[in-house]
Every structure is written in structure tokens, then in C-alpha cells.
Design a protein around this motif. Sequence first.
Motif, short mmCIF file in Angstrom:
data_model
loop_
_atom_site.label_atom_id
_atom_site.label_comp_id
_atom_site.label_asym_id
_atom_site.label_seq_id
_atom_site.Cartn_x
_atom_site.Cartn_y
_atom_site.Cartn_z
N ARG A 176 -4.81 31.91 -23.43
CA ARG A 176 -5.05 31.63 -22.00
C ARG A 176 -4.36 30.33 -21.64
NH1 ARG A 176 -8.85 28.88 -18.60
NH2 ARG A 176 -9.02 29.95 -16.59
N ASP A 177 -3.43 30.41 -20.71
CA ASP A 177 -2.68 29.24 -20.22
C ASP A 177 -3.33 28.78 -18.93
OD1 ASP A 177 -0.83 27.30 -19.81
OD2 ASP A 177 0.84 28.64 -19.36
N ALA A 178 -4.14 27.75 -18.99
CA ALA A 178 -4.97 27.33 -17.84
C ALA A 178 -4.22 26.35 -16.94
CB ALA A 178 -6.26 26.70 -18.34
N TRP A 179 -4.19 26.67 -15.65
CA TRP A 179 -3.63 25.80 -14.60
C TRP A 179 -4.66 25.70 -13.48
CZ3 TRP A 179 1.66 23.98 -14.33
CH2 TRP A 179 2.44 24.34 -15.43
N ALA A 180 -4.41 24.77 -12.57
CA ALA A 180 -5.28 24.64 -11.39
C ALA A 180 -5.19 25.92 -10.56
CB ALA A 180 -4.86 23.43 -10.56
N PRO A 181 -6.27 26.29 -9.87
CA PRO A 181 -6.25 27.52 -9.06
C PRO A 181 -5.13 27.56 -8.03
CG PRO A 181 -8.50 26.72 -9.30
CD PRO A 181 -7.61 25.66 -9.88
N SER A 182 -4.70 26.39 -7.53
CA SER A 182 -3.65 26.36 -6.52
C SER A 182 -2.29 26.75 -7.07
CB SER A 182 -3.57 24.96 -5.89
OG SER A 182 -3.29 23.99 -6.89
N ALA A 183 -2.17 26.89 -8.40
CA ALA A 183 -0.89 27.28 -8.98
C ALA A 183 -0.62 28.77 -8.85
CB ALA A 183 -0.84 26.89 -10.46
N TRP A 184 -1.60 29.53 -8.37
CA TRP A 184 -1.44 30.97 -8.20
C TRP A 184 -1.92 31.39 -6.82
CZ3 TRP A 184 -3.31 29.53 -13.19
CH2 TRP A 184 -2.46 29.90 -14.25
N ARG A 185 -1.41 32.52 -6.38
CA ARG A 185 -1.96 33.12 -5.17
C ARG A 185 -3.38 33.61 -5.46
NH1 ARG A 185 3.30 35.68 -5.04
NH2 ARG A 185 4.65 34.63 -3.53
N PRO A 186 -4.24 33.67 -4.46
CA PRO A 186 -5.63 34.08 -4.70
C PRO A 186 -5.72 35.42 -5.42
CG PRO A 186 -5.37 33.24 -2.46
CD PRO A 186 -3.99 33.30 -3.04
N GLY A 187 -6.56 35.44 -6.47
CA GLY A 187 -6.82 36.67 -7.19
C GLY A 187 -5.87 37.00 -8.31
N THR A 188 -4.82 36.17 -8.54
CA THR A 188 -3.84 36.50 -9.57
C THR A 188 -3.98 35.66 -10.83
OG1 THR A 188 -2.22 34.95 -8.67
CG2 THR A 188 -2.18 37.21 -7.82
N SER A 189 -4.72 34.56 -10.80
CA SER A 189 -4.74 33.64 -11.93
C SER A 189 -5.37 34.25 -13.17
CB SER A 189 -5.49 32.35 -11.55
OG SER A 189 -6.83 32.63 -11.22
N GLU A 190 -6.40 35.10 -13.00
CA GLU A 190 -7.10 35.65 -14.16
C GLU A 190 -6.19 36.54 -15.01
OE1 GLU A 190 -10.11 34.85 -15.28
OE2 GLU A 190 -10.09 33.35 -13.69
N THR A 191 -5.33 37.28 -14.38
CA THR A 191 -4.44 38.17 -15.13
C THR A 191 -3.15 37.46 -15.55
OG1 THR A 191 -3.52 38.96 -13.03
CG2 THR A 191 -5.33 40.22 -14.00
N ALA A 192 -2.63 36.58 -14.71
CA ALA A 192 -1.35 35.95 -15.01
C ALA A 192 -1.46 34.90 -16.11
CB ALA A 192 -0.78 35.30 -13.75
N THR A 227 2.72 31.14 -9.02
CA THR A 227 3.02 31.36 -7.61
C THR A 227 2.23 30.33 -6.80
OG1 THR A 227 1.27 33.03 -7.51
CG2 THR A 227 3.52 33.82 -7.84
N PRO A 228 2.69 29.08 -6.73
CA PRO A 228 1.90 28.02 -6.08
C PRO A 228 1.54 28.35 -4.64
CG PRO A 228 3.74 27.09 -7.30
CD PRO A 228 3.95 28.57 -7.27
N GLY A 229 0.31 27.95 -4.28
CA GLY A 229 -0.17 28.20 -2.93
C GLY A 229 -0.09 26.99 -2.02
N ARG A 230 0.35 25.84 -2.54
CA ARG A 230 0.50 24.64 -1.71
C ARG A 230 1.59 23.77 -2.30
NH1 ARG A 230 -1.31 20.34 -4.33
NH2 ARG A 230 -2.94 20.52 -5.92
N ARG A 231 2.11 22.85 -1.47
CA ARG A 231 3.12 21.91 -1.94
C ARG A 231 2.52 20.91 -2.93
NH1 ARG A 231 3.98 18.53 1.34
NH2 ARG A 231 2.71 19.19 3.12
N GLY A 232 3.38 20.25 -3.68
CA GLY A 232 2.94 19.16 -4.54
C GLY A 232 3.07 19.51 -6.01
N ASP A 233 2.52 18.62 -6.85
CA ASP A 233 2.59 18.78 -8.30
C ASP A 233 1.42 19.61 -8.81
OD1 ASP A 233 4.88 17.33 -8.43
OD2 ASP A 233 3.94 15.45 -9.06
N HIS A 234 1.72 20.57 -9.65
CA HIS A 234 0.70 21.41 -10.28
C HIS A 234 0.77 21.17 -11.79
CE1 HIS A 234 0.06 23.70 -6.53
NE2 HIS A 234 1.36 23.48 -6.36
N HIS A 235 -0.36 20.77 -12.38
CA HIS A 235 -0.39 20.37 -13.77
C HIS A 235 -1.09 21.41 -14.63
CE1 HIS A 235 0.86 16.34 -12.51
NE2 HIS A 235 -0.06 16.42 -11.56
N ALA A 236 -0.55 21.60 -15.83
CA ALA A 236 -1.20 22.48 -16.81
C ALA A 236 -2.41 21.77 -17.39
CB ALA A 236 -0.23 22.84 -17.92
N HIS A 237 -3.51 22.51 -17.59
CA HIS A 237 -4.72 21.92 -18.16
C HIS A 237 -4.71 22.02 -19.68
CE1 HIS A 237 -6.24 21.01 -14.34
NE2 HIS A 237 -6.72 22.19 -14.00
#
Length: 436
Positions: free
Chosen positions: A87-103, A123-133
Motif C-alpha cells: 500500500r503506497d499511502a498519500w494524502a487524500p488530495s493526491a487522488w480524485r474522490p473514490g480512487t485512492s483505495e484502489t490506486a 490524480t491530484p485534486g488541488r494545486r500544491g505539493d503532495h507528499h508520500a506518507h
Amino acid sequence: MALTGRTALIAALGALFVGLLLPSWTGIGAVTGAVLLAVLVDLVLAAPVRSLRIARGGDTTVRLGDTASVELTVNNTSGRPLRALVRDAWAPSAWRPGTSETASRHPLAVPGGERRRAVTVLTPGRRGDHHAHRVTVRSLGPLGLAGRQGSHHVPWTVRALPPFNSRKHLPSRLARLRELDGRTSVLTRGQGTEFDSLREYLPGDDVRSIDWRASARRNTVAVRTWRPERDRHILIVLDTGRTSAGRVGDAPRLDAALDAALLLTALATRAGDRVDLLAHDARKRASVIGSSPSEILPSFTNAMALLEPALHETDMRALVSTALTMAPHRSLVVLLTGLDAASVEDGLRPLLPLLTKRHEVVLASVADPHLDVLAAGRGTVEAVYGAAAAEQTRADRRNTADRLTRSGVTVLDAPPAQIAPALADTYLALKAAGRL
């Protein structure tokens, strides 16, 4: 399969467990004991998680609305085959709603001493930096009954840049720019023009454009023509204060302002002009100065990616002071801000003479098209009150724009879909008129 070390010890204990206890068990007890033994052996044979070596690679930037691919390389340093769910965990904003669990989940099989890759598509949903957890690995035994689980911290950052949706308007504006540079000439010299050529006088030409010295050397009367000057300076000022946070549709006004700034930057750079950027609210948030033509758009988009509206009033005195410092000579100053009567009258308008005395000033504001819908409302008391409020708001914006125009400012008030091409057209009109 040969077992050594701790594995052999646990297998021997398991055999002893079977030999001593299972004969005395019958029925359910025997079945339970066999299952427990199978789970124990499965757990022992599962590949270790802590000894895994995990690295990342792939995209570091992506335009909002596009996808970014980040690779995980899992190196199994143990001698046991790895059968795992990663499981590659990222912030929820790094994906479109509903896709993070499968992607974010990847089944992976890695033989001992080898490595395999898994690709996470963001598939980021907002501008800015998205960090891997973190990367969590669940290693299963051969039977799939038990396993081990652990996490690795593998840092990575993907920056979501502004989408630049208005780039679809760039080809048509570049065509007009080529027409302006190649075929458009004027007879009257302006502040933003330079000498182009001499041609024969035609009836109706302005006599002030006659070049008498050139005419004396010819058998005909010659007139000077002028063309828009290149290498002019443009300063784009983004107001990131409270008014930029207001949402128009499903996005804040700031997003539409960023899109308009990018289109103007791309167009002006192709025209040979120099463009700088300032983002300011209570303090300076970002600035880009002196970038080369090839680097200017990447520099602007990287700076804009991190901008967020601030929920307080903009310090217009500090904004104007910083703008004057960044533009010491005559420039085109494009201020992307709001047209709220209170903020303009109390904050910006008293300071405008400092800008208009030296510079050509354009103020561009993002209008809310929903006001037009409200203004047409009828049929119920609520709709009539809404229409009255919307009409009052539109009248206030028109009055504010008129006062700014009388102060020497070119004002644009357009909805998000039209603000970028309208600003580009205004730039071309000013250039054609020799006002830059």
C-alpha cells in the motif's frame, strides 16, 4: 525445501507439537490444532518485511487534471520469495474522490534476491505539493493464512501545477500578434512604438508623419511608419488576499487569475517582452524576476502552484510599494484583484496615482456569472430579493470600474471562462496602440 536457523527450530517444535498433542485430540480439537500449526508455519515462511529495500522514482510535477506516475522499486534481500500486498499511502488530495483505495494498493511477487516495480498513478485534486506518507507491506506465507506487516518511510513529492486551461486561446492570439508585428504599422508615434520604415505619402495620411529630409532626397513625399516596440516590461501582480478566496463556480477566484496570468505571460514572451510576477496580500508571497524566455513559464507555474488565498485583507500600500520597486521604469502593470467597492475605494484607489504616473495600469477582476442568473430571477419573493441584491452588486462593480477608468486605469471585469482571453486581447490592443 530445506529449513535452517530459526525456521528449522520452529518447524521442529511444530512437529513435536503434532506428535505429542494431536494424538490425544479428537474431532474439533484436532482440526483446530492443525489449523494453528499451518498458520504458524505460514507465518514463519513469509518473507521478512524489515529487510526490504524500497526506492521511488517517476514524476515530480503534474498539471492539475492530468495524471502522475510514481514507481516503487521493491528489492527483496532475503532468500525467501515475497508474496505481498503493498500500500503506497498519500494524502487524500493526491487522488480524485473514490480512487485512492484502489490506486494505492499493489499485489507484488518478488523472488528472493530480486526486485520488482509497482506504479502508483496519482490524480491530484488541488494545486500544491503532495507528499508520500509511507509504504506498508503485508508479506503473506505460501498458504496465504498468515503474514507479516511493516512500514517503510520512502519520501517523495509531486507538485500539482496550475492547469493552464486557457492555453487553447494561445494560437489565435499568436496569429494576431504576428499580424501586429508583420503587417500593422501606424503613422503616429506612441510611447510603445519604434521606427519601422518609410513609404510614399498617400492621400489621407497625417501630415505630421512626413519625413521632410527623406522627402528632399526623393522625388516623392515620404512618411514614417512605426511598429510596436519589443522588449517592454510587464509586471503581473496577483492579489492573494481575502477577495481572491471567493469561490466562483467550484474554484476560487485566484485560480482563474492564475490562468489569465499564464496566458498573458506566454503571449508577451512570444512578443519579445519581459514579464515578472508578484504575488502579495499582507506580505509578499512569491515573486519571479528576470527569467529567460525559455524558463519563464516553468518558473511562473512552479511559483503559482504553491499560492493559496489568504483570509485577510491585502495591504495595498505594501503591494504598490513592492510593485514600484520591481518596476522602476515605465512598464505595463497588470493587477489581478477584486472590484469590491470597499476594498478598492479604501485601499487601492488612493494609491493609484503612484502607479499611473509612471506606468500603464490594467486591473482585471473575475466576475461571478451567477449574478446574472440571480438578477433574472422572478416569480417568488426570495427570487425578487435575490435579483435586487444581484443587481445592486453589479451596479456597484460598474461604478467602481468607472471610477478606476477615470483615474487612468484600463478595467476588465469578466467571468472565469473569459478573463484570460479578455486580458490577452487588452494586451494586444495596448501594444497596437503604442501605449506600452
